[in-house]
Motif scaffolding. Structure first.
Motif, PDB file in Angstrom:
ATOM      1  N   LEU C  78      40.369  33.129  43.084  1.00  0.00           N
ATOM      2  CA  LEU C  78      40.120  34.251  43.982  1.00  0.00           C
ATOM      3  C   LEU C  78      40.769  33.997  45.340  1.00  0.00           C
ATOM      4  CD1 LEU C  78      38.512  36.944  44.328  1.00  0.00           C
ATOM      5  CD2 LEU C  78      36.665  35.553  45.271  1.00  0.00           C
ATOM      6  N   TRP C  80      43.140  31.916  46.018  1.00  0.00           N
ATOM      7  CA  TRP C  80      44.583  31.838  45.864  1.00  0.00           C
ATOM      8  C   TRP C  80      45.209  33.217  45.788  1.00  0.00           C
ATOM      9  CZ3 TRP C  80      48.599  32.950  42.511  1.00  0.00           C
ATOM     10  CH2 TRP C  80      49.779  32.204  42.697  1.00  0.00           C
ATOM     11  N   VAL C  81      44.607  34.108  45.000  1.00  0.00           N
ATOM     12  CA  VAL C  81      45.143  35.462  44.855  1.00  0.00           C
ATOM     13  C   VAL C  81      45.096  36.204  46.184  1.00  0.00           C
ATOM     14  CG1 VAL C  81      44.646  37.734  43.857  1.00  0.00           C
ATOM     15  CG2 VAL C  81      44.693  35.736  42.393  1.00  0.00           C
ATOM     16  N   HIS C  82      44.042  35.988  46.942  1.00  0.00           N
ATOM     17  CA  HIS C  82      43.893  36.759  48.180  1.00  0.00           C
ATOM     18  C   HIS C  82      44.758  36.224  49.311  1.00  0.00           C
ATOM     19  CE1 HIS C  82      42.015  39.630  50.789  1.00  0.00           C
ATOM     20  NE2 HIS C  82      41.523  38.712  51.589  1.00  0.00           N
ATOM     21  N   LEU C  85      49.033  34.619  47.118  1.00  0.00           N
ATOM     22  CA  LEU C  85      49.876  35.577  46.394  1.00  0.00           C
ATOM     23  C   LEU C  85      50.574  36.573  47.324  1.00  0.00           C
ATOM     24  CD1 LEU C  85      50.793  36.077  43.545  1.00  0.00           C
ATOM     25  CD2 LEU C  85      48.875  37.605  43.195  1.00  0.00           C
ATOM     26  N   PRO C  86      49.842  37.163  48.299  1.00  0.00           N
ATOM     27  CA  PRO C  86      50.531  38.099  49.200  1.00  0.00           C
ATOM     28  C   PRO C  86      51.686  37.418  49.940  1.00  0.00           C
ATOM     29  CG  PRO C  86      48.167  38.241  49.492  1.00  0.00           C
ATOM     30  CD  PRO C  86      48.414  37.070  48.612  1.00  0.00           C
ATOM     31  N   ASN C  98      49.864  42.485  52.394  1.00  0.00           N
ATOM     32  CA  ASN C  98      48.472  42.026  52.449  1.00  0.00           C
ATOM     33  C   ASN C  98      47.685  42.666  51.336  1.00  0.00           C
ATOM     34  OD1 ASN C  98      47.517  40.126  54.307  1.00  0.00           O
ATOM     35  ND2 ASN C  98      47.902  41.530  55.999  1.00  0.00           N
ATOM     36  N   PHE C  99      46.862  41.899  50.686  1.00  0.00           N
ATOM     37  CA  PHE C  99      46.033  42.494  49.647  1.00  0.00           C
ATOM     38  C   PHE C  99      44.716  42.943  50.253  1.00  0.00           C
ATOM     39  CE2 PHE C  99      49.152  41.597  46.874  1.00  0.00           C
ATOM     40  CZ  PHE C  99      48.955  40.733  45.809  1.00  0.00           C
ATOM     41  N   PRO C 101      40.867  43.269  50.064  1.00  0.00           N
ATOM     42  CA  PRO C 101      39.949  42.374  49.340  1.00  0.00           C
ATOM     43  C   PRO C 101      39.569  42.891  47.961  1.00  0.00           C
ATOM     44  CG  PRO C 101      39.250  42.583  51.616  1.00  0.00           C
ATOM     45  CD  PRO C 101      40.379  43.537  51.434  1.00  0.00           C
ATOM     46  N   SER C 104      42.287  42.092  45.471  1.00  0.00           N
ATOM     47  CA  SER C 104      42.286  40.670  45.121  1.00  0.00           C
ATOM     48  C   SER C 104      41.155  40.352  44.150  1.00  0.00           C
ATOM     49  CB  SER C 104      42.128  39.800  46.358  1.00  0.00           C
ATOM     50  OG  SER C 104      43.083  40.143  47.316  1.00  0.00           O
ATOM     51  N   ALA C 108      41.885  38.923  40.578  1.00  0.00           N
ATOM     52  CA  ALA C 108      41.467  37.547  40.293  1.00  0.00           C
ATOM     53  C   ALA C 108      40.502  37.496  39.110  1.00  0.00           C
ATOM     54  CB  ALA C 108      40.831  36.923  41.522  1.00  0.00           C
ATOM     55  N   ILE C 180      35.465  36.884  50.013  1.00  0.00           N
ATOM     56  CA  ILE C 180      36.709  37.380  50.615  1.00  0.00           C
ATOM     57  C   ILE C 180      36.448  38.744  51.247  1.00  0.00           C
ATOM     58  CG2 ILE C 180      38.341  36.055  49.241  1.00  0.00           C
ATOM     59  CD1 ILE C 180      38.734  38.549  47.514  1.00  0.00           C
TER      60      ILE C 180
END
Lengths: 268, 219, 234
Positions: C78, C80-82, C85-86, C98-99, C101, C104, C108, C180
């Motif tokens: 979670l 890492w993805v938030h 990844l962006p 930007n993701f 929340p 993400s 995730a 997040i």
């Protein structure tokens, strides 16, 4: 009914029977499986119990070591009441400790062998002598080796049960029961789960046991064995003893019609 | 190492220290969970008056998320019971509460799965019910349920990432702290993720080999 | 153990006062759960087919996919993805990305649980008795037809109990999305606690609400699958 049934028996024979069953009833809920069975087994006797499925043969055997609790009636093992005590004229259930102690004198061999899969063959046979009789590990091992040798499976002692054939597993089960040096051995359809070619090895062990003078009660469908090895045969039908006597009489000159029908079905 | 930044190589020891805390908290939690789970299982099965409290405890453990339990144990218990007194203790306690519910049910399924004949053979040899449970039944349960039981350890390790939220200095905590100091989230968090995956993967393989060996021997 | 504190802990009036916010938070949990579930199943199914493919490399791909996501802790993924990844995508397309929340969270949890579903589907398919497939082949049915008409209908019944358990698990996992800043129930609880300073009743209430919902879900699953089992379906 007869509180002094034991006295009646005692008067008849000076030697106490190993197993005495007096008016045994057993119901499972509404279904009455044993409807008043009485007999006794003298020391060294081999008693075979035959009958159709559902006649109550297994239930009878399982009452003897209290795996089933009788609904009424009395069972005495070597003169001692099994599963109950009489105190102050009232009958009450016996303690778990007493029942376990008495079970040490009764060996049982099951149709499904019931070897413990997480122990080796030797471990299976050693377990009860060590943990229940309190022998040391070395003594228990000696006893186990002796009886494994007797059933001809000493070379398999370090194998796990899963590696053995059905006949071999059953012979180990017999050794396991014998290792406690019981006064009587109960065989509950010991060969019924075996492939035909494997029943012989188990029956041979049972025959040798009988020749050695072990008191045995055998529930079986193997009529040949019953005829050749037993001293007496009981034919159970619908929860009652329909006929009993020496095998020669029962098999050659059956008196009851039901026994005749049963034999003709089994022995054609 | 060209791909790993300075930050990582300089601070790798901190990450490893975090990993040690992760494993520490996981092992303690798992051992407690197994004991607690076995106790709950026995109480549920054999202690009639306490049956419903035991079931309640089991179902609570199984039906609440670990994060919620963590918050509850860490912020509410100290005021209610005066314990736990440290975040580390709160961490493994919450993880243990989680797993003990699941393990209690696993043990119960295992015990009920042992065939009647196994008990009867033991009884017929004069073994008491307690001795039978100890030497015959529980040993078989350990073998048959070993995949589920050991898998629960993996679950504990994966859930342990959340104890960072209550400031237990595990691997995740160290990673987030380093990220907030050095602002290299890509490298730091990716390495952390990789470490976690590697640890879980290695443990998972070890467990699989062990349980396969057990199965092979006894069946 | 303080009786005063026990009374405080069970003080439902705080919960009642803020029930709108808290239940709105719970609704967010459900919302994320539904989206993540769809994603997890949509990804898990093709991954499962890969894993069961005859061609070895595809098999390894499927297995690798499942193992990767099953061995990754959800919270780590979670974060890492938030956060990561962006940045990676930004670097790739040279624009700042930007993701939100919510996105993400769904990505995730969806990807994470697709790994579990791969295994669940695989177990279901493998549970279909071989004899049924061989009967199909003996009758000359083409492989695709066997898959559609024999394997999948039966596999679906075999995998449903486990799949339903995984979904309950997924719902439990949505509890971490507050970390997040997704405004779910735990997020609301933390916010309210910081202003009201009444952690006991709020955390207890949140735990209780979660317990009720998840217990209801898993009891429902148990009840339904018991019904199937007694009717010989699964």
């Amino acid at each position: 009914m007869r509180e002094s049934a034991r006295e009646t028996y005692a008067n008849l024979s000076p030697v106490k029977p190993v197993v005495e069953v007096v008016d045994l009833h057993k119901s499972f809920g509404a279904l009455e499986v044993l409807k008043g069975v009485s007999f006794d087994v003298q020391e060294g006797d081999v008693l075979s119990v035959i009958g159709a499925s559902g006649s109550g043969k297994s239930t009878l055997l399982r009452c003897l070591n209290h795996l089933e609790q009788p609904t009424s009636g009395e069972i005495y093992i070597a003169g001692e009441p099994m599963g109950f005590r009489i105190s102050k004229g009232r009958r009450r259930a016996d303690s778990q400790a007493n029942i376990s102690r008495m079970r040490m004198e009764i060996g049982m061999v099951f149709q499904q062998f019931n070897l413990w899969p997480h122990m080796t063959v030797l471990g299976n046979v050693m377990e009860a002598p060590e943990r229940v009789r309190g022998l040391s590990a070395a003594e228990a091992r000696e006893v186990a080796i002796f009886f494994l040798d007797k059933v001809g499976l000493l070379d398999k002692r370090d194998e796990y049960p899963a590696r053995l054939s059905g006949g071999q597993q059953q012979r180990v089960a017999i050794a396991r029961a014998l290792a406690m040096r019981p006064k009587v051995m109960l065989f509950d359809e010991a060969t019924s789960s075996l492939d035909p070619e494997l029943t012989g090895e188990v029956l041979d062990v049972m025959r040798a046991l009988a020749d050695d003078g072990m008191t045995m009660m055998v529930v079986t469908h193997e009529m040949g064995f019953a005829r050749e090895v037993s001293d007496r045969v009981i034919f159970l039908h619908n929860g009652l003893i329909e006929e009993e006597g020496p095998p020669a009489e029962l098999f050659e000159r059956p008196r009851s019609e039901r026994l005749r029908q049963f034999l003709s079905k089994i022995l054609h | 190492m060209g791909i790993l930044s300075r930050t990582i190589t300089n601070n790798f020891d901190k990450l490893l220290a975090g990993l040690a805390v992760t494993l520490e908290v996981s092992v303690i939690a798992f051992v407690v969970a197994v004991s607690l789970g076995l106790t709950l299982c026995f109480v549920r099965m054999y202690v009639k008056p306490l049956r419903w409290p035991a079931i309640l405890a089991i179902e609570f453990g199984r039906n609440t998320p670990i994060y919620v339990q963590l918050m509850w144990v860490n912020y509410v218990w100290p005021d209610l019971f005066g314990w736990p007194t440290s975040v580390f203790t709160a961490g493994w306690t919450a993880l243990a509460v989680q797993s003990s519910g699941y393990l209690a049910e696993t043990f119960r399924a295992g015990i009920e799965g042992v065939r009647r004949g196994q008990w009867e053979a033991a009884y017929s040899l004069g073994m008491s019910p307690a001795l039978t449970m100890r030497r015959i039944v529980l040993r078989q349960v350990a073998v048959t349920m070993s995949p589920s039981i050991m898998n629960q350890f993996l679950v504990v390790v994966k859930s342990s990432t959340l104890v960072s939220v209550i400031a237990v200095p595990d691997l995740m905590y160290q990673a987030l702290r380093l990220t907030s100091i050095w602002f290299e989230p890509i490298e730091i968090l990716s390495v952390t993720a990789f470490l976690y995956i590697a640890v879980v993967f290695v443990l998972s393989n070890m467990i699989k080999r062990y349980t396969d060996r057990l199965r092979l021997r006894y069946t | 153990m303080s009786l005063e504190n026990l009374r405080l802990a069970l003080d439902v009036s705080v919960f009642w006062e803020y029930r709108r916010l808290l239940l709105a938070g719970l609704a967010v949990n459900f919302y994320v759960f539904a989206l993540a579930a769809v994603l997890a199943i949509a990804l898990g199914f093709p991954a499962c087919l890969l894993r069961l493919h005859r061609w070895r490399p595809l098999q390894w791909l499927g297995t690798g996919y499942a193992e990767f996501f099953r061995n990754t802790p959800e919270y780590v993924f979670l974060i890492w993805v938030h956060f990561v990844l962006p940045l990676l995508i930004s670097a790739l397309i040279a624009t700042k990305v930007n993701f939100p929340p919510l996105l993400s969270a769904v990505l995730a949890l969806g990807f994470s649980y697709s790994g579990y579903f791969t295994e669940t589907f695989r177990a279901g398919i493998l549970a279909v008795p071989r004899g049924h497939l061989e009967a199909g082949r003996a009758l000359g049915m083409p492989r695709r037809l066997i898959l559609w008409r024999i394997t999948l209908p039966q596999a679906a019944r075999q995998m449903l109990p486990e799949a339903m358990n995984q979904l309950v698990s997924l719902f439990k996992a949505t509890s971490i999305i507050s970390l997040i800043t997704v405004p779910d129930i735990m997020y609301q609880v933390v916010q309210i606690t910081s202003t009201e300073m009444k952690p006991l009743p709020l955390y207890s209430s949140a735990a209780f609400v979660y317990f009720l919902v998840i217990f209801a879900m898993s009891t429902l699953v148990r009840w339904v699958t018991e019904g199937w089992r007694t009717r010989g379906w699964a």
